[in-house]
Design a protein around this motif. Structure first.
Motif, PDB file in Angstrom:
ATOM      1  N   ILE A 132      25.614   4.837 -44.897  1.00  0.00           N
ATOM      2  CA  ILE A 132      26.305   3.538 -45.007  1.00  0.00           C
ATOM      3  C   ILE A 132      26.311   2.902 -43.618  1.00  0.00           C
ATOM      4  O   ILE A 132      26.632   3.633 -42.792  1.00  0.00           O
ATOM      5  N   ASP A 133      25.862   1.817 -43.653  1.00  0.00           N
ATOM      6  CA  ASP A 133      25.914   1.177 -42.275  1.00  0.00           C
ATOM      7  C   ASP A 133      27.237   0.193 -42.142  1.00  0.00           C
ATOM      8  O   ASP A 133      27.927   0.473 -41.022  1.00  0.00           O
ATOM      9  N   LEU A 134      27.710  -0.371 -43.178  1.00  0.00           N
ATOM     10  CA  LEU A 134      28.918  -1.117 -43.247  1.00  0.00           C
ATOM     11  C   LEU A 134      29.711  -0.914 -44.300  1.00  0.00           C
ATOM     12  O   LEU A 134      29.199  -0.716 -45.560  1.00  0.00           O
ATOM     13  N   TYR A 135      30.897  -0.643 -43.844  1.00  0.00           N
ATOM     14  CA  TYR A 135      31.877   0.036 -44.937  1.00  0.00           C
ATOM     15  C   TYR A 135      32.993  -1.174 -45.000  1.00  0.00           C
ATOM     16  O   TYR A 135      33.703  -1.554 -44.106  1.00  0.00           O
ATOM     17  N   VAL A 136      32.913  -1.623 -46.303  1.00  0.00           N
ATOM     18  CA  VAL A 136      33.904  -2.715 -46.686  1.00  0.00           C
ATOM     19  C   VAL A 136      35.283  -2.289 -46.984  1.00  0.00           C
ATOM     20  O   VAL A 136      35.372  -1.654 -48.197  1.00  0.00           O
ATOM     21  N   SER A 175      21.161  -8.747 -45.735  1.00  0.00           N
ATOM     22  CA  SER A 175      20.828  -8.457 -44.362  1.00  0.00           C
ATOM     23  C   SER A 175      20.150  -7.605 -44.105  1.00  0.00           C
ATOM     24  O   SER A 175      19.867  -6.946 -42.736  1.00  0.00           O
ATOM     25  N   GLY A 176      19.784  -6.525 -45.082  1.00  0.00           N
ATOM     26  CA  GLY A 176      19.160  -5.370 -44.896  1.00  0.00           C
ATOM     27  C   GLY A 176      19.956  -4.140 -44.468  1.00  0.00           C
ATOM     28  O   GLY A 176      19.680  -3.083 -43.971  1.00  0.00           O
ATOM     29  N   LEU A 177      21.354  -4.151 -44.391  1.00  0.00           N
ATOM     30  CA  LEU A 177      22.408  -3.232 -44.112  1.00  0.00           C
ATOM     31  C   LEU A 177      22.712  -2.402 -45.606  1.00  0.00           C
ATOM     32  O   LEU A 177      22.762  -2.957 -46.385  1.00  0.00           O
ATOM     33  N   ALA A 212      27.665  -7.753 -50.663  1.00  0.00           N
ATOM     34  CA  ALA A 212      26.468  -8.507 -51.019  1.00  0.00           C
ATOM     35  C   ALA A 212      25.830  -9.000 -49.636  1.00  0.00           C
ATOM     36  O   ALA A 212      24.537  -8.966 -49.750  1.00  0.00           O
ATOM     37  N   MET A 213      26.682  -9.905 -49.037  1.00  0.00           N
ATOM     38  CA  MET A 213      25.982 -10.463 -47.900  1.00  0.00           C
ATOM     39  C   MET A 213      25.642  -9.303 -46.694  1.00  0.00           C
ATOM     40  O   MET A 213      24.211  -9.657 -46.249  1.00  0.00           O
ATOM     41  N   ALA A 240      30.225 -10.304 -37.907  1.00  0.00           N
ATOM     42  CA  ALA A 240      30.122  -8.503 -37.871  1.00  0.00           C
ATOM     43  C   ALA A 240      28.644  -7.908 -38.372  1.00  0.00           C
ATOM     44  O   ALA A 240      28.463  -7.069 -37.827  1.00  0.00           O
ATOM     45  N   ILE A 241      28.098  -8.487 -39.314  1.00  0.00           N
ATOM     46  CA  ILE A 241      26.787  -8.239 -39.640  1.00  0.00           C
ATOM     47  C   ILE A 241      25.878  -8.444 -38.637  1.00  0.00           C
ATOM     48  O   ILE A 241      24.927  -7.361 -38.377  1.00  0.00           O
ATOM     49  N   ALA A 242      25.745  -9.513 -38.009  1.00  0.00           N
ATOM     50  CA  ALA A 242      24.871  -9.622 -36.958  1.00  0.00           C
ATOM     51  C   ALA A 242      25.209  -8.891 -35.781  1.00  0.00           C
ATOM     52  O   ALA A 242      24.120  -8.284 -35.067  1.00  0.00           O
TER      53      ALA A 242
END
Length: 430
Positions: free
Chosen positions: A302-306, A285-287, A280-281, A249-251
């Protein structure tokens, strides 16, 4: 003595000898956060609540998916005036059930399959009818209910080809176990055939209760608030992810951000306690990442919301028009896509969906879902869909139609167990 009973007797004796070790296991699980420390006694058979007066039906589901599937059945039984005890084995399922149980129903953690714990449990609750969901075939529970003359029914029965092959290594034990079920209601003809081949004497196909479960709820005010906060942003969700899929998902986000710089990726891990690890992952990765469990909001920074809270998948399914279902790009077997499909999400999934083969096949045939084989294919499919809102809506409507067409299991299940309910209420049909 029934064929295979000697094997089950050996199992029962062996587990009895390991009772102290079972208590130690529970303490270890408590230390790992896998058990509710305030309710650990329930896992040893000690009741946390008083038994209600009158007839009592006991319904058991192992975890979140199984428990949510039987909730409509719980509601129908309580409407008939039958008190219901619902058990499950995980903290997350207990938290969800606490919010959704109807009046007249009680939740307890299921005891371990240890004779002493089972005896305590059954002595207190004295159920008049037991219904186990999907593939819960615990030998000591089955034996104890049979000895007490409590009718036992398998509802929403599921037996994968892999589990069937394992049971075929001890076919006499399987027959001795399944012969003690008064009725087995299977999800599909394939499940019914496997159960019958293993020795279940009465088997019928009722369908999958999960198709009749309501869409997961969400507070309308919270939905509106997050929709306003994320307005204008392309959004996709990776739901019920497993280790290895968060990295994907990050990639994928990093690849898509070149075309969609305001992209919001929502990751809802199958196990919410992995939230800090995933955030943290993403940061490494810069997000820019934030966690729901920390009270953070998916604002523009925010780029990625958990989404690492319990009971809020309905909120995020409503927020995201396209959903990748986890457990499918790693060899887990896939997570259930029915809930996002009911809410009109366009579904993406990997090749590993053997846990829900029929469900995915139906949604795929209706063109409500697209299979992807790897991270590159996932990124490509998302890129195309995010640029074509009309196609996403068409896929969403197709998914809704597919799951609605497969409904009806609840009514078929009620009809099948009605004779047992009549006996439960002293001959008065509800």
């Amino acid at each position: 003595m029934k064929r295979g009973s000697s094997l089950l007797t050996s199992y029962r004796i062996g587990v009895s000898l390991l009772t102290p070790a079972a208590s130690g296991l529970l303490l270890w699980r408590r230390g790992k956060g896998k058990e509710d420390p305030t309710r650990l006694g329930e896992r040893r058979g000690h009741a946390g609540r008083a038994r209600p007066d009158g007839p009592l039906a006991w319904l058991h589901g192992a975890s979140i998916g199984e428990t949510l599937a039987i909730l409509p059945l719980v509601e129908r039984l309580t409407r008939r005036g039958v008190s219901v005890l619902v058990t499950s084995g995980t903290r997350t399922s207990a938290q969800l059930v606490a919010r959704r149980l109807p009046p007249g129903a009680i939740h307890q953690f299921v005891p371990l399959d240890v004779p002493l714990f089972i005896r305590r449990f059954l002595d207190h609750w004295q159920p008049d009818l037991a219904l186990f969901a999907e593939s819960e075939l615990w030998p000591n529970f089955v034996h104890a209910l049979d000895r007490r003359g409590v009718p036992l029914i398998l509802v929403n029965g599921r037996l994968s080809e892999r589990s069937f092959r394992r049971w075929m290594r001890a076919p006499k034990a399987a027959e001795a176990l399944l012969s003690r079920f008064a009725f087995c209601l299977a999800q599909s003809p394939a499940d019914a055939e496997r159960l019958a081949r293993l020795g279940a004497p009465r088997v019928a196909v009722a369908g999958n209760l999960k198709f009749d479960s309501p869409a997961p709820p969400a507070d309308p005010r919270t939905v509106a608030s997050l929709q306003a906060l994320t307005a204008g942003r392309p959004i996709w969700m990776a739901a019920s992810t497993h280790p290895g899929e968060e990295e994907i998902a990050i990639a994928v986000h990093r690849a898509l951000a070149k075309r969609y710089p305001s992209l919001l990726t929502i990751v809802a891990p199958r196990h919410p306690d992995r939230g800090p690890e995933i955030a943290a992952m993403a940061q490494e990765s810069g997000l820019a990442a934030a966690r729901r469990a920390d009270g953070m909001q998916p604002d523009r920074a925010i780029d990625l919301y958990v989404a690492d809270t319990i009971g809020e998948l309905g909120l995020f399914y409503r927020l995201s028009p396209v959903v990748f279902m986890g457990g499918s790009l790693v060899p887990h077997g896939g997570q259930n896509p029915i809930e996002p499909a009911k809410l009109g999400g366009a579904i993406l999934h990997g090749p590993h969906v053997h846990n829900f083969t029929d469900v995915y096949a139906a949604i795929d045939r209706a063109r409500g879902a697209l299979p992807v084989n790897d991270a590159r294919a996932l990124a490509g499919a998302l890129s195309e869909l995010l640029s074509d809102p009309g196609r996403m809506r068409t896929m969403g409507r197709a998914g809704i139609g597919a799951v609605e067409a497969l409904g009806g299991a609840l009514e078929r299940t009620i009809r099948a167990i009605d004779p047992f309910l009549v006996d439960l209420r002293g001959g008065a049909s509800g």
